[in-house]
Design an enzyme around this catalytic site. Structure first.
Site, short mmCIF file in Angstrom:
data_model
loop_
_atom_site.label_atom_id
_atom_site.label_comp_id
_atom_site.label_asym_id
_atom_site.label_seq_id
_atom_site.Cartn_x
_atom_site.Cartn_y
_atom_site.Cartn_z
N GLU A 197 0.82 -1.21 0.00
CA GLU A 197 0.00 0.00 0.00
C GLU A 197 0.86 1.27 0.00
O GLU A 197 1.82 1.36 0.77
CB GLU A 197 -0.92 0.01 1.23
N GLY B 87 2.36 -0.08 11.16
CA GLY B 87 1.90 -0.87 12.29
C GLY B 87 1.43 -2.23 11.83
O GLY B 87 1.79 -3.27 12.38
N MET C 292 -0.96 -4.26 8.16
CA MET C 292 -1.60 -4.13 6.85
C MET C 292 -2.64 -5.20 6.67
O MET C 292 -2.39 -6.39 6.94
CB MET C 292 -0.54 -4.22 5.74
N GLU C 293 -3.80 -4.80 6.15
CA GLU C 293 -5.00 -5.63 6.15
C GLU C 293 -5.11 -6.59 4.98
O GLU C 293 -6.22 -6.86 4.49
CB GLU C 293 -6.23 -4.73 6.17
N ASN C 294 -4.04 -7.17 4.50
CA ASN C 294 -4.13 -8.12 3.40
C ASN C 294 -5.10 -9.24 3.77
O ASN C 294 -4.91 -9.93 4.77
CB ASN C 294 -2.76 -8.74 3.11
N HIS D 269 -8.41 -3.39 14.39
CA HIS D 269 -8.42 -2.42 13.29
C HIS D 269 -8.25 -3.14 11.95
O HIS D 269 -9.02 -2.92 11.00
CB HIS D 269 -7.28 -1.41 13.53
N GLU D 270 -7.25 -4.02 11.88
CA GLU D 270 -7.01 -4.74 10.62
C GLU D 270 -8.16 -5.69 10.30
O GLU D 270 -8.52 -5.87 9.13
CB GLU D 270 -5.69 -5.51 10.69
N HIS E 137 -10.98 -4.03 8.62
CA HIS E 137 -10.69 -3.80 7.21
C HIS E 137 -11.17 -4.94 6.31
O HIS E 137 -11.35 -4.74 5.10
CB HIS E 137 -9.19 -3.63 7.00
N GLU F 170 -10.00 3.65 6.38
CA GLU F 170 -9.15 3.90 7.55
C GLU F 170 -9.90 4.52 8.72
O GLU F 170 -9.69 4.15 9.87
CB GLU F 170 -7.95 4.76 7.16
#
Length: 859
Positions: free
Chosen positions: A134, A272, A274-276, A306-307, A310, A329
């Protein structure tokens, strides 16, 4: 490279022209091991893309950042790579209605955390790979159409060194020496992912039975480097993961759509997390090598949630272009805190949100680069810089306000409709607002214009009029906005009245009223006739996004009785407001430091205490009058040592005060105590000086010349790990020597030999508050170098250098003038570079105003 910075106009034109049916990606990562003759080290990447074109005969392009391309084939016709590939784009002429593109390339392993990052563990020599894309670095790994609204299913296969395991978004299996992965749902290129290597991998599972009797089973996995395995508390990671999956299934009414759920904790990570989908990546610092406070566990849990949010907000439904980055976000930031409080043991998550996340938002929203939550993102460089406090924390704060405005049930029902209506698609602001208008019955156009499409933060101040009997005849809330962003907004707020009660004189709330603040002055009718308050809190319960101000009586109460406020959220809101007063040069830095010295020792919330320590240190370094700094530092060190000795042995408060003491220690007695604690010749009852705390003590010792290179080398031998190496590099750069600073500068600015993690560590050690004169020569060098750095280095490293090496410790009008001179002479510099310099200039100007305020207070 000419086409590296994709523009919004180009993306819109390509999206109107092309539709992508699917990707097949084949990577050969066996080159990750062994010696190479020359840099860069590369791997083979073969990509097949099947896509349609709305205008047969048209020309378009695919994206690829690679050292070389071996072959390109379009619709069975071989193209000359030298003619169609310019280093960042592959030109595609004479497209058909249905097309097949095959690209065979040599892509480079990364040392900057962008693309396919390769890490060699110094502890055991093992090699680990992972990807991070990203907003637009998947093109460093395979050829594609690198924009979020050209979604497609992906099928992948990977050849890897023998004995390795490979992960991707889908479930994988090893077939005849090749890792083959299940086809994904339609997803954007930036959330595809790979991880490969001898990772330590732990498994679990999640099962959910729905009301209709169907069952969802999700395989869970968590991984880290083998060297971190002894510290990996995967049970807690899985606990929070399962709690989050329960919570989001309860509220979203859309089953998790991506099969498995792996979470990889990886080294040298820039973010921090990443939402893969199916393979979420986190920075490995979330695996704690030493004792940490509950705030650290809460922070990790918040990021996990948080992730996870997503998976629905961002992965299932994705913004069309980065203008609407907030659609994922802001929601993930809000949902992370919402789920943290609603599903886990961290029931005080909204206190952390009010105190820490909002501080990030308030700072960002007062910079010259502030922007509406729905931003104007012209290109990828703009997008990279907009992962900021506006998009995340302000956006989440505004959503919290929206929940108060429309009601939680209507908000969640709107989200459910949004998912079902737009699953596997792309959306814009209007798509979400229409769903929320349906469920709430409110017209959100005015709300959206005020909150999402304008920038800036309002200030709310109480105005209290009392009668002769000491009762309120009128209480009004005054709303102000800065001249640069004069928008006054509708605020749903709670106004709380506080007074002393009980034998201990606790400050407690005795009256509360909710009101819609509209315009410059709003009267709170419900509080007329109430007893006179000692403290008025105008955003009690933290319902809205604003800067809280106080009337004179309330401020006087806080100066004397801040520690007597019993409610932890109210207390945190008051601390946050006082810090904003300090940053705005309305409260002298020495007064804020004094409040911390008087009341921080009574703070029960460990996250708030850690934030107070950070703010007090910032007040001392940036906002205190230069001739008071030494005295302020001495007072903070004395206070920290006193609280360290008073804290309960072995408690998290004791650990927090120990770390703060190390941060502010400067005189020889304090430094010698730190050295003796490391050596074991001094002890504080209950304080375990573990490896991480040893490094925390060593940095100030290095910065003040007590710890030399040999002592740091001995410590690295004791902790010969990747983490130890980063700590040692930071401490080496902190030493008070002109030669040391010259070497650190050269390693970061003049060379690209260091990895992203070691660049970060070197920069962190370079600028020490006690070394202002030693750093003086680097102000001019900074302005001479940054345009070249921006042009030659990856955007991540360039951002680290431009932000981290700005001469903020040369806090003088001379530095401000030099910054203005650079900006005037470089009006045509890259907008993203100018933005970073403008932000640093604003921070410096704020520093000088704060110092002037503190100087006046001391005269």
């Amino acid at each position: 490279m000419p086409g590296e910075n994709l523009t919004r106009d180009e993306a819109q034109e390509r999206a109107a022209l092309l539709s992508v049916d699917g990707y097949e990606v084949s990577l050969d990562l066996r080159s990750a091991l062994g010696d190479i003759e020359a840099e860069p080290r590369t791997f083979r990447s073969v990509t097949t893309i099947r896509f349609r074109c709305a205008e047969p005969g048209a020309t378009s392009f695919a994206d690829l950042l690679a050292p070389s391309v071996t072959a390109v084939s379009l619709n069975g016709k071989d193209l000359d790579p030298g003619e169609v590939f310019d280093g960042s784009r592959i030109r595609l002429d004479d497209l058909r209605a249905d097309n097949e593109l095959v690209v065979d390339a040599q892509c480079a392993y990364s040392r900057t955390g962008e693309g396919m990052h390769r890490f060699v563990d110094p502890e055991d020599g093992e090699v680990y790979l992972y990807t991070q894309y990203e907003p637009a670095d998947s093109r460093r790994v395979f050829a594609n159409f690198e924009q979020p609204d050209l979604k497609a299913p992906f099928r992948s296969e990977v050849r890897a060194p023998e004995g390795w395991t490979v992960w991707s978004n889908g479930v994988g299996e090893l077939v005849d020496g090749v890792w083959k992965f299940a086809e994904t749902k339609p997803i954007s290129t930036y959330i595809t992912a790979f991880a490969a290597g001898p990772y330590h991998y732990v498994t679990d599972s999640y099962t959910r039975t729905f009301d209709d009797g169907t069952t969802l089973e999700i395989p869970l996995g968590a991984m880290c480097r083998k060297g971190l395995a002894p510290h990996f508390d995967s049970d807690d990671v899985f606990l929070v993961t399962k709690q989050g999956l329960d919570f989001f299934h309860d509220h979203f009414d859309f089953p998790y759509p991506f099969g498995k759920y792996d979470q990889a904790f990886v080294p040298e990570y820039n973010l921090g997390a990443m939402e893969n989908p199916g393979l979420v990546t986190f920075r490995e610092e979330f695996i704690f090598r030493g004792k940490v406070t509950q705030a650290s566990y809460e922070g990790r849990a918040n990021v996990i949630l948080h992730e996870m949010a997503h998976m629905w907000f961002g992965d299932l439904v994705t913004m069309e272009w980065w203008d609407d980055l907030w659609l994922k976000e802001s929601f993930a930031d809000f949902m992370g805190a919402f789920a943290l409080v609603g599903a886990t043991r961290f029931e005080n998550g909204w206190i952390t949100f009010a105190n820490r996340r909002k501080a990030w938002a308030y700072r960002a929203d007062q910079l010259p680069s502030t922007h509406p939550i729905t931003a104007d993102i012209r290109d990828l460089q703009d997008a990279k810089l907009n992962f900021d406090g506006i998009t995340y924390a302000k956006g989440a704060s505004v959503l919290k306000q929206l929940v108060a405005y429309v009601g939680q049930d209507a908000f969640l029902e709107g989200a459910r409709r949004y998912f079902k209506r737009n699953a596997y698609g792309n959306t814009r602001l209007g798509d979400l607002l229409s769903a929320l208008e349906e469920t709430s019955g409110r017209d959100l156009a005015t709300w959206s214009r005020a909150w999402l499409q304008t920038a800036g933060v309002n200030s709310l101040t109480p105005q209290v009029i009392l009668n002769a009997e000491g009762r309120i005849t009128e209480l009004a809330v005054l709303q102000e906005a800065p001249e640069s962003h004069p928008e006054l907004r509708p605020h749903r707020v709670a106004v709380g009245l506080y007074r002393r009660e009980g034998a201990d004189g606790s400050l407690v709330r005795y009256a509360r009223a909710e009101v819609d603040v509209v315009g410059p002055r709003t009267v709170v009718e419900e509080l007329v006739g109430a007893d006179a308050p000692e403290l008025v809190l105008v955003n009690d319960d933290d319902l809205t996004y604003c800067k809280i101000r106080f009337d004179e009586n309330s401020l006087a109460t806080l100066r004397e009785r801040l520690g007597d406020i019993t409610d932890p959220l109210a207390r945190a809101l008051c601390w946050s407001a006082l810090w904003n007063l300090t940053r705005d040069a309305l409260m002298p830095a020495r007064d804020f430091v004094g409040l911390v010295l008087r009341f921080a020792g009574r703070e029960s919330d460990i996250g708030v205490l850690q934030m107070l320590h950070a703010w007090a240190h910032s007040a001392l370094v940036h906002y205190a009058a230069p001739d008071w700094r030494a005295e302020g530092g001495r007072l903070l060190a004395q206070g920290a040592l006193k609280e360290l000795r008073l804290a309960e042995p072995g408690s998290q408060h004791q650990l927090t005060w120990a770390r703060f003491f190390a941060t502010v220690a400067s005189d020889q007695a304090d430094l010698q105590l730190l050295l003796h604690l490391i050596e074991g010749t001094a002890k504080v009852d209950g304080l375990d000086v573990d490896q991480e705390l040893r490094w925390a003590f060593l940095e100030p010792l290095a910065a003040h010349g007590v710890a030399d290179e040999s002592l740091l080398a001995a410590e690295l031998a004791r902790d010969d790990t990747a983490s130890g190496k980063r700590h040692q590099v930071r401490c080496l750069a902190a030493r008070p020597s002109a030669a040391v600073k010259a070497q650190a500068w050269a390693q970061v600015v003049e060379s690209d030999a260091l990895s992203n993690a070691l660049v970060e560590a070197t920069i962190a050690g370079f600028a020490q508050p006690a070394q202002r004169e030693l750093l003086a020569p680097y102000a001019a060098k900074y302005f001479a170098a940054i345009e070249r750095v921006w042009a030659e280095r990856s955007i991540q490293i360039a951002m680290d250098v431009v932000k981290g090496l700005f001469p903020s410790l040369r806090d003088s009008q001379e530095t401000l003038d030099a910054t203005d001179a650079w900006l005037t002479a470089h009006e045509d510099a890259a907008p993203a570079l100018r933005r970073l310099v403008l932000e640093a200039r604003d921070d410096l100007a704020r520093t000088l105003r704060g110092q002037a305020c503190d100087t006046a207070a001391g005269s």
